[in-house]
Structures are given as structure tokens and as C-alpha cells.
Design an enzyme around this catalytic site. Sequence first.
Site, PDB file in Angstrom:
ATOM      1  N   ASP A 157      72.988  22.209  63.945  1.00 32.21           N
ATOM      2  CA  ASP A 157      71.944  23.166  63.539  1.00 32.21           C
ATOM      3  C   ASP A 157      70.804  23.063  64.530  1.00 32.21           C
ATOM      4  O   ASP A 157      70.402  21.963  64.907  1.00 32.21           O
ATOM      5  CB  ASP A 157      71.460  22.875  62.116  1.00 32.21           C
ATOM      6  CG  ASP A 157      70.838  24.110  61.480  1.00 32.21           C
ATOM      7  OD1 ASP A 157      71.436  24.659  60.545  1.00 32.21           O
ATOM      8  OD2 ASP A 157      69.751  24.545  61.946  1.00 32.21           O
ATOM      9  N   THR A 177      79.486  36.427  57.603  1.00 32.60           N
ATOM     10  CA  THR A 177      79.862  37.797  57.226  1.00 32.60           C
ATOM     11  C   THR A 177      79.330  38.752  58.285  1.00 32.60           C
ATOM     12  O   THR A 177      78.120  38.816  58.514  1.00 32.60           O
ATOM     13  CB  THR A 177      79.274  38.146  55.853  1.00 32.60           C
ATOM     14  OG1 THR A 177      79.760  37.187  54.914  1.00 32.60           O
ATOM     15  CG2 THR A 177      79.678  39.546  55.413  1.00 32.60           C
ATOM     16  N   LEU A 191      82.982  31.725  49.320  1.00 30.28           N
ATOM     17  CA  LEU A 191      82.400  30.816  48.327  1.00 30.28           C
ATOM     18  C   LEU A 191      81.242  31.464  47.582  1.00 30.28           C
ATOM     19  O   LEU A 191      80.530  32.321  48.094  1.00 30.28           O
ATOM     20  CB  LEU A 191      81.930  29.517  48.983  1.00 30.28           C
ATOM     21  CG  LEU A 191      80.797  29.548  50.018  1.00 30.28           C
ATOM     22  CD1 LEU A 191      79.421  29.620  49.374  1.00 30.28           C
ATOM     23  CD2 LEU A 191      80.880  28.334  50.889  1.00 30.28           C
ATOM     24  N   GLU A 224      77.685  30.652  45.662  1.00 28.40           N
ATOM     25  CA  GLU A 224      76.667  29.608  45.542  1.00 28.40           C
ATOM     26  C   GLU A 224      76.748  29.035  44.131  1.00 28.40           C
ATOM     27  O   GLU A 224      77.038  29.742  43.176  1.00 28.40           O
ATOM     28  CB  GLU A 224      75.282  30.183  45.807  1.00 28.40           C
ATOM     29  CG  GLU A 224      75.073  30.464  47.272  1.00 28.40           C
ATOM     30  CD  GLU A 224      73.682  30.998  47.563  1.00 28.40           C
ATOM     31  OE1 GLU A 224      72.747  30.701  46.812  1.00 28.40           O
ATOM     32  OE2 GLU A 224      73.547  31.736  48.550  1.00 28.40           O
ATOM     33  N   ASN A 234      83.332  41.899  48.696  1.00 25.95           N
ATOM     34  CA  ASN A 234      82.006  41.735  48.096  1.00 25.95           C
ATOM     35  C   ASN A 234      81.498  43.042  47.498  1.00 25.95           C
ATOM     36  O   ASN A 234      80.908  43.050  46.421  1.00 25.95           O
ATOM     37  CB  ASN A 234      81.009  41.224  49.144  1.00 25.95           C
ATOM     38  CG  ASN A 234      80.843  39.712  49.064  1.00 25.95           C
ATOM     39  OD1 ASN A 234      81.572  39.056  48.343  1.00 25.95           O
ATOM     40  ND2 ASN A 234      79.896  39.178  49.797  1.00 25.95           N
ATOM     41  N   LEU A 250      82.436  41.076  34.839  1.00 24.54           N
ATOM     42  CA  LEU A 250      82.154  42.195  33.934  1.00 24.54           C
ATOM     43  C   LEU A 250      81.064  41.777  32.952  1.00 24.54           C
ATOM     44  O   LEU A 250      81.098  42.155  31.788  1.00 24.54           O
ATOM     45  CB  LEU A 250      83.422  42.609  33.186  1.00 24.54           C
ATOM     46  CG  LEU A 250      84.440  43.457  33.946  1.00 24.54           C
ATOM     47  CD1 LEU A 250      85.640  43.804  33.057  1.00 24.54           C
ATOM     48  CD2 LEU A 250      83.821  44.753  34.487  1.00 24.54           C
ATOM     49  N   CYS A 301      73.832  37.686  49.221  1.00 21.90           N
ATOM     50  CA  CYS A 301      75.066  38.338  49.697  1.00 21.90           C
ATOM     51  C   CYS A 301      75.229  39.777  49.233  1.00 21.90           C
ATOM     52  O   CYS A 301      75.280  40.692  50.067  1.00 21.90           O
ATOM     53  CB  CYS A 301      76.283  37.519  49.280  1.00 21.90           C
ATOM     54  SG  CYS A 301      76.406  35.983  50.184  1.00 21.90           S
TER      55      CYS A 301
HETATM   56  C1  UDX Z   1      79.026  36.316  46.190  1.00 19.81           C
HETATM   57  C2  UDX Z   1      80.561  36.389  46.100  1.00 19.81           C
HETATM   58  O1  UDX Z   1      80.970  36.125  44.747  1.00 19.81           O
HETATM   59  C3  UDX Z   1      81.185  35.396  47.061  1.00 19.81           C
HETATM   60  O2  UDX Z   1      82.606  35.547  47.052  1.00 19.81           O
HETATM   61  C4  UDX Z   1      80.647  35.649  48.473  1.00 19.81           C
HETATM   62  O3  UDX Z   1      81.149  34.691  49.372  1.00 19.81           O
HETATM   63  C5  UDX Z   1      79.120  35.615  48.495  1.00 19.81           C
HETATM   64  O4  UDX Z   1      78.606  36.549  47.524  1.00 19.81           O
HETATM   65  P1  UDX Z   1      77.119  34.665  45.272  1.00 19.81           P
HETATM   66  O5  UDX Z   1      76.145  35.637  45.853  1.00 19.81           O
HETATM   67  O6  UDX Z   1      76.967  33.206  45.541  1.00 19.81           O
HETATM   68  O7  UDX Z   1      78.623  35.007  45.740  1.00 19.81           O
HETATM   69  O8  UDX Z   1      77.070  34.843  43.676  1.00 19.81           O
HETATM   70  P2  UDX Z   1      77.947  35.544  42.550  1.00 19.81           P
HETATM   71  O9  UDX Z   1      78.416  34.524  41.588  1.00 19.81           O
HETATM   72  O10 UDX Z   1      78.945  36.454  43.102  1.00 19.81           O
HETATM   73  O11 UDX Z   1      76.806  36.417  41.805  1.00 19.81           O
HETATM   74  C6  UDX Z   1      76.074  37.426  42.494  1.00 19.81           C
HETATM   75  C7  UDX Z   1      75.097  38.107  41.561  1.00 19.81           C
HETATM   76  O12 UDX Z   1      75.775  38.894  40.579  1.00 19.81           O
HETATM   77  C8  UDX Z   1      74.201  37.156  40.771  1.00 19.81           C
HETATM   78  O13 UDX Z   1      72.881  37.671  40.708  1.00 19.81           O
HETATM   79  C9  UDX Z   1      74.835  37.145  39.385  1.00 19.81           C
HETATM   80  O14 UDX Z   1      73.915  36.821  38.376  1.00 19.81           O
HETATM   81  C10 UDX Z   1      75.315  38.585  39.284  1.00 19.81           C
HETATM   82  N1  UDX Z   1      76.445  38.781  38.347  1.00 19.81           N
HETATM   83  C11 UDX Z   1      77.630  38.170  38.585  1.00 19.81           C
HETATM   84  C12 UDX Z   1      76.291  39.648  37.265  1.00 19.81           C
HETATM   85  O15 UDX Z   1      75.222  40.225  37.044  1.00 19.81           O
HETATM   86  N2  UDX Z   1      77.366  39.861  36.431  1.00 19.81           N
HETATM   87  C13 UDX Z   1      78.572  39.271  36.651  1.00 19.81           C
HETATM   88  O16 UDX Z   1      79.514  39.523  35.870  1.00 19.81           O
HETATM   89  C14 UDX Z   1      78.703  38.394  37.744  1.00 19.81           C
END
Ligand code: UDX
Length: 429
Positions: free
Chosen positions: A30, A121, A153, A155, A208, A250, A260
Site C-alpha cells: 500500500d 471493479t 465479497l 463487507e 452487482n 429481497l 459498491c
Molecule cells: C455488494 C455485493 O453484495 C458484493 O457481492 C460486491 O462485491 C460488493 O457490493 P456490499 O456493498 O458489501 O456488497 O453489501 P451488501 O450486503 O450487498 O449490501 C448492500 C446494501 O444493500 C446495504 O446498504 C444493505 O443494507 C442493502 N440491502 C441488502 C437491502 O437493503 N436489502 C437487501 O435485501 C440486501
Amino acid sequence: MKLTIIGTGYVGLVTGTCFAEVGHQVVCVDRDQQKVDLLLAGGMPIYEPGLDEMVARNVAAGRLSFTSSTREGVEKSDVIFIAVPTPPLPDGSVDLSFIELVAREIAGAMTSYKIIVDKSTVPVNTGERVAETIKRYCKAKVEFDVASNPEFLREGFAVEDLMRPDRVVVGVRSPRPVAAMKEIYAPFNAPIIVTDINSAELIKHAANSFLALKISYINAISILCEATGANVQEVANGMGMDIRIGRRFLDASLGFGGSCFPKDLSAFIKISEQLGYDFRLLKEVQTINANQMDRFVKKINDTMWVLKGKRIGVLGLAFKQNTDDVRMSPAIDLCHRLLHEGAILRVHDPKAMEKAKPILQGVTYVDDMNDVAEGCDALVIATEWPQFKQLDLEKTRKCLTHPILFDGRNLFDVKEMEELGFIYKSIGR
Ligand code: UDX
């Protein structure tokens, strides 16, 4: 194998650590010397369940090291992964300057054959650009291959997702780097999809955007549920049992956030535009997401009438559970809106309070979730932390001057909350 990961953010640090965990020899690079020093001293720049012990274990075993020198990273390994940020530009397109810079640095340090793998990405066609850049800046004129290996992945579940991936996507221009990529991923026992680089890059943005679409879809259904007295969770359960649909992603909410989905959606819309396609479906996904927050704030306004001078407790600041990340957090957005209307806020998050403090000021940070409601006119749940389900509801109801609870994450049962004496407003129920 000997592997180097350039960039120790969420993706780079967890990827490097998991590679070391399965026995590879890993150097994490880094450019931020402070971050490298912190890691060398045993500190952790991010919160991610299980990561600190895994880093310590692999450093102690001599399989994981940290440096700020790209040259050292390139010299020590056969395969170099790029995991640097690709932030959004004001017009929604992707800033690829970190990728380009790292490609030049790698090229300048190469003295033998290397495989350069992009994990960040990136827009479709970036791999080609990286290959051109390396060719141009590599003075030693050694052979190399580029590959695309997008990371999926989540977070808060990063270690789990990396150790047990659903699939590994590898994009290549020629068969030469495939054996090495398969060897790297063999210990993870996951299906490996080998494809061309453009397809691999598209898979990431397409996946995504589809997940974001799924959330906006159920959020749109939640509006119909509110209009008819139906229950969005029942609808999601019924839909989700169809294995072609699936229940995950859902969960109706006050909208998705994070570093992301919002960024990748904007980028994918922009990439499509540049390729001559107006991806209106995804524009609607964005609109529904923005409306969902507006609707939630309106719900609070309609119930409380005037927010100026009202004391509101907010549970949750992170953009979702299990993380201290507050980037593009709907919870922080909500707090800013409530502050703008003149509300006085008491806030709590199990992990994200320190990261929230610089961007959310003029609020009271409360250490114990059960003390947040003290003297408040209403309580709001903004993040789906599982521990909020253990909230002392009896105490909370007594602490509130009015027992009003706005739940932006549908954590509690509507009937039970009403029986407990709450005026309980959630999403789509
Ligand atoms: C996402 C993708 O899931 C992952 O595969 C990619 O590598 C990076 O982007 P992340 O941003 O870490 O991961 O979180 P994720 O668990 O996907 O949730 C994203 C957002 O959606 C959050 O704000 C979460 O609260 C919201 N969410 C998720 C909902 O509102 N409803 C759901 O059913 C699922």
C-alpha cells in the site's frame, strides 16, 4: 505460490490474508505508509469479523507481509493482483487513474514474466488498457499476461465470502495464465469460470446491478404493500421460495448504500451509454432507491408533524450490519435529513461511531443501544445490525416520551410491537 496484492483496502487486505491462510506466500503493498505501519504494528485499518486474528496468525507464520514498495512486491512474486480503488467521477463514470498508475509502476519494476490480475471493479475493456500500458512502460521488455478476477465479497462477511466463494471468475486473453490462477484458487474448492477478460469485467457490473435491482424491486413492491395492507416480508417469502428467484436480497429497506452498489450502478449506466445503450432499467433502480429514503423521511414527518426541536434516537450508522463502513450510508443520509429539519439526534452504532464522527457532527453519540431512546420523542432503526433485535423494548418504550418506533429495516414483528404499546412504522408492512 508467491502472490502480491497492491492496495490494502477491504478487497486487497482480506484477499491477501485469505490467500496466506490457505498457504500462499503473500506480500500486501500500500502506498499509504501510515497504513503499512499500522498493519506492521499489528493494528487493523478496518473492522471485518475474523480478520484481525487471521492477519496476526499469518504474519506470525511468515506467510503475510506488508510494504509500501511496489517494486519489492513485484520482485517477490509471480502473480500481482491489483486491488486499488476505482472511485466515481462527478459524471458517474469511473476514475481509473489508480489502476493506470499501478500498471505503470508494475511495468517499471518487472524484470521477469509476471501475471497481472485485476481484482478492482472496472469498466469492460480495462484489462486491454492495462495490457497496453504495461507493454508501453516495461523497459525490460519481458513477457507478461493480464487477467481479470473480479471480487464478489460483501463487507461484514468478507472473510467468509473469500474463504467459501460461490464461484471464482477468471478472465484471460490466452490460456497461459490459467494454470496459475487455478492453482491459486484450488484450496478454496469453488467452481472456477474461465472466460475472456471483457466477459469477466462485465460479470462484476452485471451481478452487482442485478442485486441492486432485486432490492429496488422489493422496495417497489413494499409501496404496493403499504397501499393495500399486505406484508412485504410475506410477499418476499412467497416469491423467494421459487428457486429461480431466491429469498436473498429481497429485504425491503430504506434503500441500499455502501461503496459498491450506488457507484457500480452509476458506472454501469455510464459504460452502457458509452457503448450506445440507454440502460433505463438501471436508472429506475436508482430512482426507486432514492424515493425509498424520501418515503421513509415523509413517514417520520407525517407521524411527528414538526421535527424542529424533537429529540430522535437513531440506531445504526453503518451502511449495513457487521461493518464500520459509513461510506454512502443510508443511515448517515437519514441523520443529515433529520438534522436539516431541526431534529436533535442521539445516535448509536456497534462499530461505526468512530468513522461516523468526522462526517456526522452536532449529534450525541451514545455507547449503549439501550440508552439511545432516553428522553427521545421517537426512535429510528436505520441499519440491520442483528443485535438491535435484542433491544430492551420494555425499557425503550418507557424511556421514550412517546412510544414511536420507525423501523427502516423491518427487524421486529408488527403485531408484537403493537401489543407492547409501540406506534410502530416499518417498511411495506
Ligand atoms: C455488494 C455485493 O453484495 C458484493 O457481492 C460486491 O462485491 C460488493 O457490493 P456490499 O456493498 O458489501 O456488497 O453489501 P451488501 O450486503 O450487498 O449490501 C448492500 C446494501 O444493500 C446495504 O446498504 C444493505 O443494507 C442493502 N440491502 C441488502 C437491502 O437493503 N436489502 C437487501 O435485501 C440486501
